[in-house]
Design a protein around this motif. Structure first.
Motif, PDB file in Angstrom:
ATOM      1  N   THR A  52     -28.764  60.346 -52.663  1.00  0.00           N
ATOM      2  CA  THR A  52     -27.546  60.742 -51.961  1.00  0.00           C
ATOM      3  C   THR A  52     -26.855  59.459 -51.536  1.00  0.00           C
ATOM      4  O   THR A  52     -27.468  58.589 -50.913  1.00  0.00           O
ATOM      5  CB  THR A  52     -27.873  61.609 -50.732  1.00  0.00           C
ATOM      6  N   THR A  53     -25.594  59.329 -51.900  1.00  0.00           N
ATOM      7  CA  THR A  53     -24.852  58.120 -51.562  1.00  0.00           C
ATOM      8  C   THR A  53     -24.308  58.219 -50.141  1.00  0.00           C
ATOM      9  O   THR A  53     -24.331  59.282 -49.519  1.00  0.00           O
ATOM     10  CB  THR A  53     -23.711  57.877 -52.568  1.00  0.00           C
ATOM     11  N   LEU A  54     -23.816  57.112 -49.658  1.00  0.00           N
ATOM     12  CA  LEU A  54     -23.325  57.021 -48.290  1.00  0.00           C
ATOM     13  C   LEU A  54     -22.202  58.012 -48.003  1.00  0.00           C
ATOM     14  O   LEU A  54     -22.051  58.477 -46.875  1.00  0.00           O
ATOM     15  CB  LEU A  54     -22.856  55.587 -48.040  1.00  0.00           C
ATOM     16  N   ASP A  55     -21.436  58.362 -49.047  1.00  0.00           N
ATOM     17  CA  ASP A  55     -20.342  59.325 -48.838  1.00  0.00           C
ATOM     18  C   ASP A  55     -20.810  60.780 -48.952  1.00  0.00           C
ATOM     19  O   ASP A  55     -20.001  61.700 -48.902  1.00  0.00           O
ATOM     20  CB  ASP A  55     -19.184  59.054 -49.796  1.00  0.00           C
ATOM     21  N   VAL A  70     -26.550  49.358 -63.834  1.00  0.00           N
ATOM     22  CA  VAL A  70     -27.108  48.279 -63.028  1.00  0.00           C
ATOM     23  C   VAL A  70     -27.577  48.903 -61.718  1.00  0.00           C
ATOM     24  O   VAL A  70     -26.768  49.427 -60.960  1.00  0.00           O
ATOM     25  CB  VAL A  70     -26.051  47.185 -62.762  1.00  0.00           C
ATOM     26  N   VAL A  71     -28.896  48.893 -61.489  1.00  0.00           N
ATOM     27  CA  VAL A  71     -29.491  49.423 -60.266  1.00  0.00           C
ATOM     28  C   VAL A  71     -29.884  48.217 -59.424  1.00  0.00           C
ATOM     29  O   VAL A  71     -30.780  47.465 -59.800  1.00  0.00           O
ATOM     30  CB  VAL A  71     -30.719  50.312 -60.562  1.00  0.00           C
ATOM     31  N   ASN A  72     -29.182  48.023 -58.304  1.00  0.00           N
ATOM     32  CA  ASN A  72     -29.331  46.818 -57.504  1.00  0.00           C
ATOM     33  C   ASN A  72     -29.926  47.140 -56.134  1.00  0.00           C
ATOM     34  O   ASN A  72     -29.293  47.805 -55.321  1.00  0.00           O
ATOM     35  CB  ASN A  72     -27.952  46.156 -57.350  1.00  0.00           C
ATOM     36  N   LEU A 103     -28.696  50.142 -54.026  1.00  0.00           N
ATOM     37  CA  LEU A 103     -29.732  50.804 -53.231  1.00  0.00           C
ATOM     38  C   LEU A 103     -30.072  49.897 -52.057  1.00  0.00           C
ATOM     39  O   LEU A 103     -30.737  48.873 -52.228  1.00  0.00           O
ATOM     40  CB  LEU A 103     -30.978  51.084 -54.073  1.00  0.00           C
ATOM     41  N   ALA A 104     -29.560  50.247 -50.872  1.00  0.00           N
ATOM     42  CA  ALA A 104     -29.808  49.447 -49.671  1.00  0.00           C
ATOM     43  C   ALA A 104     -31.260  49.643 -49.264  1.00  0.00           C
ATOM     44  O   ALA A 104     -31.662  50.732 -48.853  1.00  0.00           O
ATOM     45  CB  ALA A 104     -28.855  49.869 -48.561  1.00  0.00           C
ATOM     46  N   TYR A 105     -32.030  48.583 -49.391  1.00  0.00           N
ATOM     47  CA  TYR A 105     -33.466  48.628 -49.160  1.00  0.00           C
ATOM     48  C   TYR A 105     -33.758  48.036 -47.782  1.00  0.00           C
ATOM     49  O   TYR A 105     -34.179  46.887 -47.637  1.00  0.00           O
ATOM     50  CB  TYR A 105     -34.179  47.844 -50.265  1.00  0.00           C
ATOM     51  N   GLU A 106     -33.444  48.839 -46.755  1.00  0.00           N
ATOM     52  CA  GLU A 106     -33.668  48.398 -45.385  1.00  0.00           C
ATOM     53  C   GLU A 106     -33.565  49.609 -44.468  1.00  0.00           C
ATOM     54  O   GLU A 106     -33.057  50.661 -44.857  1.00  0.00           O
ATOM     55  CB  GLU A 106     -32.637  47.344 -44.977  1.00  0.00           C
ATOM     56  N   GLU A 107     -34.053  49.439 -43.258  1.00  0.00           N
ATOM     57  CA  GLU A 107     -33.932  50.489 -42.263  1.00  0.00           C
ATOM     58  C   GLU A 107     -32.612  50.268 -41.535  1.00  0.00           C
ATOM     59  O   GLU A 107     -32.486  49.326 -40.762  1.00  0.00           O
ATOM     60  CB  GLU A 107     -35.119  50.458 -41.307  1.00  0.00           C
ATOM     61  N   ILE A 108     -31.640  51.106 -41.837  1.00  0.00           N
ATOM     62  CA  ILE A 108     -30.313  50.993 -41.242  1.00  0.00           C
ATOM     63  C   ILE A 108     -29.718  52.389 -41.149  1.00  0.00           C
ATOM     64  O   ILE A 108     -29.943  53.225 -42.025  1.00  0.00           O
ATOM     65  CB  ILE A 108     -29.414  50.044 -42.074  1.00  0.00           C
ATOM     66  N   ILE A 128     -28.765  54.460 -49.141  1.00  0.00           N
ATOM     67  CA  ILE A 128     -29.811  53.854 -48.319  1.00  0.00           C
ATOM     68  C   ILE A 128     -31.130  54.482 -48.752  1.00  0.00           C
ATOM     69  O   ILE A 128     -31.272  55.708 -48.725  1.00  0.00           O
ATOM     70  CB  ILE A 128     -29.562  54.101 -46.821  1.00  0.00           C
ATOM     71  N   VAL A 129     -32.084  53.658 -49.178  1.00  0.00           N
ATOM     72  CA  VAL A 129     -33.370  54.188 -49.634  1.00  0.00           C
ATOM     73  C   VAL A 129     -34.461  53.857 -48.626  1.00  0.00           C
ATOM     74  O   VAL A 129     -34.381  52.869 -47.897  1.00  0.00           O
ATOM     75  CB  VAL A 129     -33.747  53.672 -51.043  1.00  0.00           C
TER      76      VAL A 129
END
Length: 190
Positions: A52-55, A70-72, A103-108, A128-129
């Motif tokens: 699920t994306t941020l939007d 590209v999976v970043n 893919l934001a790899y952090e707790e946020i 956010i993953v």
């Protein structure tokens, strides 16, 4: 006497079942730092990635078949990640055959991520993953940024540990049989 013979035979059989070593990689060019060199991968089956994306939209890797993806994996606190974001954004916007997902790899919290993206906008979707349960099919990143280049069939073509440039990605797409980017002719004096 039979027990040692059985043990030796079992060891020989197990040794014969090991994978062959991958072919030696060609020498890196002087323009490609070691951190940007692709990391070998044994991925042979199409990956699955649904996030699920941020939007609030659902993003599915299977829906991208026919394109290079590209999976970043990145984080807001990662300076090399922030440096490559504008280039990845431009790559995804300028090339019809390339899709980018961050893919934001952090707790946020989502609100904090939205505020961050107001200051560092990108044209590709961000999800956010969970750092404790990264998407199945992807190893937990050994460092950030970690980028996967997925071919049009959904199989990992290259994996990069460290910053990657659009030029690196386009070179590897062309080397894997994808479209090459035309080089502008700068030799004429027009």
């Amino acid at each position: 006497m039979i027990r040692p013979l059985v043990s030796v035979l079992a060891i020989c059989l197990l040794a014969a079942c090991q994978r062959e070593a991958p072919p030696a990689a060609p020498e890196e060019s002087a323009s490609t730092p070691a951190a940007q060199a692709p990391v070998a991968t044994d991925q042979a089956a199409p990956l699955e990635l649904r996030v699920t994306t941020l939007d609030g939209s659902e993003w599915d890797l299977a829906a991208q078949r026919g394109k290079w993806v590209v999976v970043n994996f990145w984080a807001t606190w990662c300076a090399p990640c922030l440096k490559e974001m504008p280039e990845l954004s431009a790559l995804g916007a300028m090339r019809e055959h390339v899709e980018v997902i961050g893919l934001a790899y952090e707790e946020i919290e989502p609100e904090a991520m939205r505020a961050f993206l107001q200051k560092h906008p990108v044209l590709y979707p961000i999800s956010i993953v969970d750092v404790y349960a990264p998407p199945a099919g992807f190893d937990p990143p050994r460092g950030l940024p970690m980028t996967y280049l997925v071919d049009p069939q959904g199989v990992v073509a290259e994996q990069y540990l460290g910053p990657v440039t659009a030029q690196d990605i386009e070179r590897d797409i062309a080397a894997a049989g994808g479209p090459a980017v035309p080089v502008a002719d700068t030799s004429s004096g027009a």
